[in-house]
Design a protein around this motif. Structure first.
Motif, PDB file in Angstrom:
ATOM      1  N   GLU A  85      60.970  29.649 -42.080  1.00  0.00           N
ATOM      2  CA  GLU A  85      59.817  29.007 -41.476  1.00  0.00           C
ATOM      3  C   GLU A  85      59.439  27.836 -42.355  1.00  0.00           C
ATOM      4  OE1 GLU A  85      56.463  31.148 -40.260  1.00  0.00           O
ATOM      5  OE2 GLU A  85      57.551  32.709 -39.205  1.00  0.00           O
ATOM      6  N   ARG A  86      59.041  26.748 -41.724  1.00  0.00           N
ATOM      7  CA  ARG A  86      58.678  25.550 -42.488  1.00  0.00           C
ATOM      8  C   ARG A  86      57.313  25.058 -42.023  1.00  0.00           C
ATOM      9  NH1 ARG A  86      58.967  20.375 -41.094  1.00  0.00           N
ATOM     10  NH2 ARG A  86      60.287  20.841 -39.299  1.00  0.00           N
ATOM     11  N   ILE A  87      56.445  24.838 -42.954  1.00  0.00           N
ATOM     12  CA  ILE A  87      55.149  24.240 -42.659  1.00  0.00           C
ATOM     13  C   ILE A  87      55.148  22.862 -43.288  1.00  0.00           C
ATOM     14  CG2 ILE A  87      52.659  24.558 -42.790  1.00  0.00           C
ATOM     15  CD1 ILE A  87      54.193  26.808 -41.411  1.00  0.00           C
ATOM     16  N   ASP A  88      55.235  21.823 -42.470  1.00  0.00           N
ATOM     17  CA  ASP A  88      55.309  20.460 -42.977  1.00  0.00           C
ATOM     18  C   ASP A  88      54.070  20.121 -43.791  1.00  0.00           C
ATOM     19  OD1 ASP A  88      56.841  19.136 -39.968  1.00  0.00           O
ATOM     20  OD2 ASP A  88      57.707  20.173 -41.699  1.00  0.00           O
ATOM     21  N   ARG A  89      54.255  19.177 -44.734  1.00  0.00           N
ATOM     22  CA  ARG A  89      53.103  18.710 -45.511  1.00  0.00           C
ATOM     23  C   ARG A  89      51.985  18.252 -44.590  1.00  0.00           C
ATOM     24  NH1 ARG A  89      50.576  19.597 -49.844  1.00  0.00           N
ATOM     25  NH2 ARG A  89      52.588  19.709 -50.926  1.00  0.00           N
ATOM     26  N   ALA A  90      52.344  17.694 -43.435  1.00  0.00           N
ATOM     27  CA  ALA A  90      51.316  17.259 -42.487  1.00  0.00           C
ATOM     28  C   ALA A  90      50.493  18.415 -41.973  1.00  0.00           C
ATOM     29  CB  ALA A  90      51.967  16.532 -41.304  1.00  0.00           C
ATOM     30  N   SER A  91      51.051  19.655 -42.043  1.00  0.00           N
ATOM     31  CA  SER A  91      50.337  20.802 -41.497  1.00  0.00           C
ATOM     32  C   SER A  91      49.074  21.102 -42.264  1.00  0.00           C
ATOM     33  CB  SER A  91      51.239  22.044 -41.501  1.00  0.00           C
ATOM     34  OG  SER A  91      51.487  22.457 -42.831  1.00  0.00           O
ATOM     35  N   VAL A  92      48.975  20.678 -43.474  1.00  0.00           N
ATOM     36  CA  VAL A  92      47.754  20.894 -44.235  1.00  0.00           C
ATOM     37  C   VAL A  92      47.021  19.587 -44.510  1.00  0.00           C
ATOM     38  CG1 VAL A  92      48.472  23.038 -45.292  1.00  0.00           C
ATOM     39  CG2 VAL A  92      49.084  20.902 -46.384  1.00  0.00           C
ATOM     40  N   TRP A 142      36.907  16.324 -31.711  1.00  0.00           N
ATOM     41  CA  TRP A 142      37.505  14.991 -31.724  1.00  0.00           C
ATOM     42  C   TRP A 142      38.084  14.671 -33.103  1.00  0.00           C
ATOM     43  CZ3 TRP A 142      36.314  10.336 -34.293  1.00  0.00           C
ATOM     44  CH2 TRP A 142      36.970   9.202 -33.797  1.00  0.00           C
ATOM     45  N   VAL A 143      37.338  15.001 -34.162  1.00  0.00           N
ATOM     46  CA  VAL A 143      37.825  14.737 -35.519  1.00  0.00           C
ATOM     47  C   VAL A 143      39.067  15.568 -35.804  1.00  0.00           C
ATOM     48  CG1 VAL A 143      37.289  14.900 -37.975  1.00  0.00           C
ATOM     49  CG2 VAL A 143      35.558  14.066 -36.374  1.00  0.00           C
ATOM     50  N   LEU A 144      39.053  16.833 -35.416  1.00  0.00           N
ATOM     51  CA  LEU A 144      40.216  17.690 -35.655  1.00  0.00           C
ATOM     52  C   LEU A 144      41.432  17.189 -34.884  1.00  0.00           C
ATOM     53  CD1 LEU A 144      38.537  21.212 -35.584  1.00  0.00           C
ATOM     54  CD2 LEU A 144      39.587  20.098 -37.562  1.00  0.00           C
ATOM     55  N   LEU A 145      41.228  16.741 -33.661  1.00  0.00           N
ATOM     56  CA  LEU A 145      42.337  16.210 -32.865  1.00  0.00           C
ATOM     57  C   LEU A 145      42.923  14.956 -33.495  1.00  0.00           C
ATOM     58  CD1 LEU A 145      41.032  16.689 -29.205  1.00  0.00           C
ATOM     59  CD2 LEU A 145      43.134  17.654 -30.149  1.00  0.00           C
ATOM     60  N   ARG A 146      42.069  14.107 -34.025  1.00  0.00           N
ATOM     61  CA  ARG A 146      42.513  12.831 -34.577  1.00  0.00           C
ATOM     62  C   ARG A 146      43.080  12.952 -35.991  1.00  0.00           C
ATOM     63  NH1 ARG A 146      40.399   8.038 -32.549  1.00  0.00           N
ATOM     64  NH2 ARG A 146      41.708   7.106 -34.187  1.00  0.00           N
ATOM     65  N   ARG A 147      42.500  13.792 -36.814  1.00  0.00           N
ATOM     66  CA  ARG A 147      42.811  13.783 -38.243  1.00  0.00           C
ATOM     67  C   ARG A 147      43.647  14.966 -38.729  1.00  0.00           C
ATOM     68  NH1 ARG A 147      39.923  10.031 -41.222  1.00  0.00           N
ATOM     69  NH2 ARG A 147      39.092   8.442 -39.817  1.00  0.00           N
ATOM     70  N   PHE A 148      43.594  16.089 -38.029  1.00  0.00           N
ATOM     71  CA  PHE A 148      44.271  17.287 -38.533  1.00  0.00           C
ATOM     72  C   PHE A 148      45.624  17.440 -37.842  1.00  0.00           C
ATOM     73  CE2 PHE A 148      44.152  22.185 -38.910  1.00  0.00           C
ATOM     74  CZ  PHE A 148      44.877  22.134 -40.082  1.00  0.00           C
ATOM     75  N   GLU A 149      46.680  17.012 -38.544  1.00  0.00           N
ATOM     76  CA  GLU A 149      48.027  17.131 -38.004  1.00  0.00           C
ATOM     77  C   GLU A 149      48.659  18.414 -38.510  1.00  0.00           C
ATOM     78  OE1 GLU A 149      50.324  13.714 -38.853  1.00  0.00           O
ATOM     79  OE2 GLU A 149      48.847  12.286 -38.072  1.00  0.00           O
ATOM     80  N   GLU A 150      49.171  19.195 -37.590  1.00  0.00           N
ATOM     81  CA  GLU A 150      49.737  20.491 -37.954  1.00  0.00           C
ATOM     82  C   GLU A 150      51.033  20.694 -37.188  1.00  0.00           C
ATOM     83  OE1 GLU A 150      47.872  24.840 -38.711  1.00  0.00           O
ATOM     84  OE2 GLU A 150      47.616  24.063 -36.697  1.00  0.00           O
TER      85      GLU A 150
END
Length: 482
Positions: A4-11, A187-195
């Motif tokens: 399993e891989r969690i990309d750096r973008a995930s956090v 809206w902030v989570l959609l825009r800023r939190f990449e997972e």
């Protein structure tokens, strides 16, 4: 080999963590304000919709839905990621708020509060899990103070907004105000939190475990919350509900032993760090419900204060909590988790002793000071427990661990309602010859000893808290955040 891989973008990138934390705080603020804003508006709601005998269910159904859904959301977050579960929770909470605002009678409002509770059950653990993902133990020392401050601010904002909306606009705006706040957080989570959760594993949803936990846990909490209120403890109804819940929860434990991906893995109960963190969370729940229920009642019924002043006496506890939580990080980084939590539990005992010295001649400021001291102690003992629990596991288990901790606190609240209610009614029965469900109408001469014995119960819970935190290791090996 399964990987399993969690990309750096995930956090999240470091530059994105500020907005993500702000969105998390805003989301948790929705739940925190909702915990207090409705209480001051109950008279207006009942006057408009009727259903006076049903209004306690506005709180019970919300607590039930929130408590039972927390561990389920925690597991789903470990399988699917935090972002979709957090957005689902915000969506359910906002939908429930809209429906509550348009409720036409009390049964409808109760049903819509259930939807709100299901949303809250996702928001709070996901917010804490996201914080655990994007910040190290050292960084969380400061961040935990920010999160705790949300509850402190909400303890003042909630009752004030509830009173303002009820007196000058409409109680319905208590729910409508959640809409812009929830949309802004989403809206902030959609825009800023990449997972990006990449996995070669085909996950299996534990349907039977989920059903057994939801039904069995709901019946257990229902039996504890309504026992001695809606029905007598020795009634057929009470015995049947608790017996069925016990059977279902035993069946749940058996199913979890065989499930490929259990919704609440049994290893959660086999680790020293988690057992200490969860048992202390349960006792924190007991203490919080005891204070939030009986301190305002004592201030009004015995000391003769107004409802507003009584609310501020209790708010002193939620003011002390974030102050201590923001300082606790510096202490557990230098001295360790157990040392910090034992220090906090000892302060809780001191505050509980101060409560026992409150009499009918005491100032409400003295009562507030005792609550403030207890809040300081809870800040030093509760916040490090959550950090230690999250740090002891990796990304794949952090949602389950956070959910289990918050579920333990909810169970503690239900146990506190049952135990403290039984204690208070026993004292009333010994003085009046019968139990009395409406404690608010009792004279101060009867109410004072009843609540005083509740304070003895709180002191006992504080002693048990110090025992629970003694089992916490002083140092916890931190797992990678990704």
């Amino acid at each position: 080999m399964t990987t399993e891989r969690i990309d750096r973008a995930s956090v999240g990138l470091r530059s994105e963590r500020g907005p993500i934390l702000l969105a998390v705080m805003l989301s948790i603020g929705l739940v925190a304000i909702d915990a207090t804003i409705l209480a001051t508006a109950v008279p207006s709601v009942v006057e408009d919709l009727g259903g006076f005998t049903q209004f306690p269910w506005l709180f019970s159904i919300y607590l039930l839905a929130q408590a039972i859904s927390v561990p389920i959301y925690g597991k789903l977050a470990d399988l699917r990621g935090r972002k979709p579960i957090m957005l689902l929770g915000i969506a359910l909470f906002v939908l429930g708020s809209v429906l509550c605002g348009f409720a036409w009678n009390m049964p409808a409002l109760i049903a819509f509060r259930l939807i709100q509770g299901l949303g809250a059950g996702a928001i709070q653990p996901m917010g804490m899990t996201i914080v655990g993902d994007i910040y190290t133990v050292a960084e969380r020392a400061k961040v935990q103070g920010y999160i705790a401050s949300v509850w402190g601010i909400s303890s003042f904002v909630g009752p004030t907004l509830g009173g303002v909306f009820s007196d000058f606009i409409s109680w319905r705006w208590i729910f409508f105000v959640n809409i812009p706040l929830g949309l802004a957080a989403a809206w902030v989570l959609l825009r800023r939190f990449e997972e990006n959760v990449a996995s070669t594993t085909r996950h299996k949803i534990d349907y039977w475990g989920t059903i057994l936990l939801a039904v069995g846990g709901s019946l257990l909490l229902l039996g504890l919350l309504e026992g001695g209120v809606m029905w007598n403890w020795d009634s057929v109804t009470s015995i049947a509900i608790l017996a069925v819940s016990a059977v279902l929860l035993i069946a749940f434990a058996l199913v979890e032993r065989r499930a490929a991906e259990p919704v609440l893995p049994m290893w959660v109960f086999g680790q020293r760090v988690l057992n200490s963190a969860n048992s202390s969370a349960l006792l924190v729940g007991v203490l919080m419900i005891g204070l939030s229920t009986y301190v305002p009642l004592y201030a009004q019924g015995v000391l003769g204060t107004s409802a507003l002043v009584a609310g501020f006496a209790l708010a002193a506890m939620t003011l002390g909590w974030p102050i201590a939580a923001s300082v606790a990080g510096r202490i557990y980084l230098r001295l360790g988790f157990r040392t910090t939590m034992v220090f906090g539990a000892a302060i809780v005992i001191v505050g509980s002793v101060l409560l026992l010295t409150v009499t009918s001649d005491s100032s409400v400021l003295y009562l507030a000071f005792a609550c403030f001291v207890i809040g300081i102690g809870l800040g030093f003992s509760a916040s490090p427990g959550v950090v230690a629990a999250q740090s002891s596991v990796d990304w794949r288990s952090r949602g389950v661990v956070t959910g289990a901790n918050m579920f333990a606190r909810s169970v503690g609240s239900a146990v506190g309602v049952a135990v403290f209610g039984a204690v208070a009614n026993a004292v009333v029965a010994s003085r009046l010859g019968s139990s009395h469900e409406d404690l608010e109408s009792l004279p101060g001469s009867v109410l004072a000893p009843a609540i005083h014995d509740v304070y003895y119960g709180a002191a006992a819970a504080a002693v048990l808290l110090i025992v629970a935190v003694l089992f916490m290791p002083n140092r916890v090996t931190e797992h990678p955040r990704t």
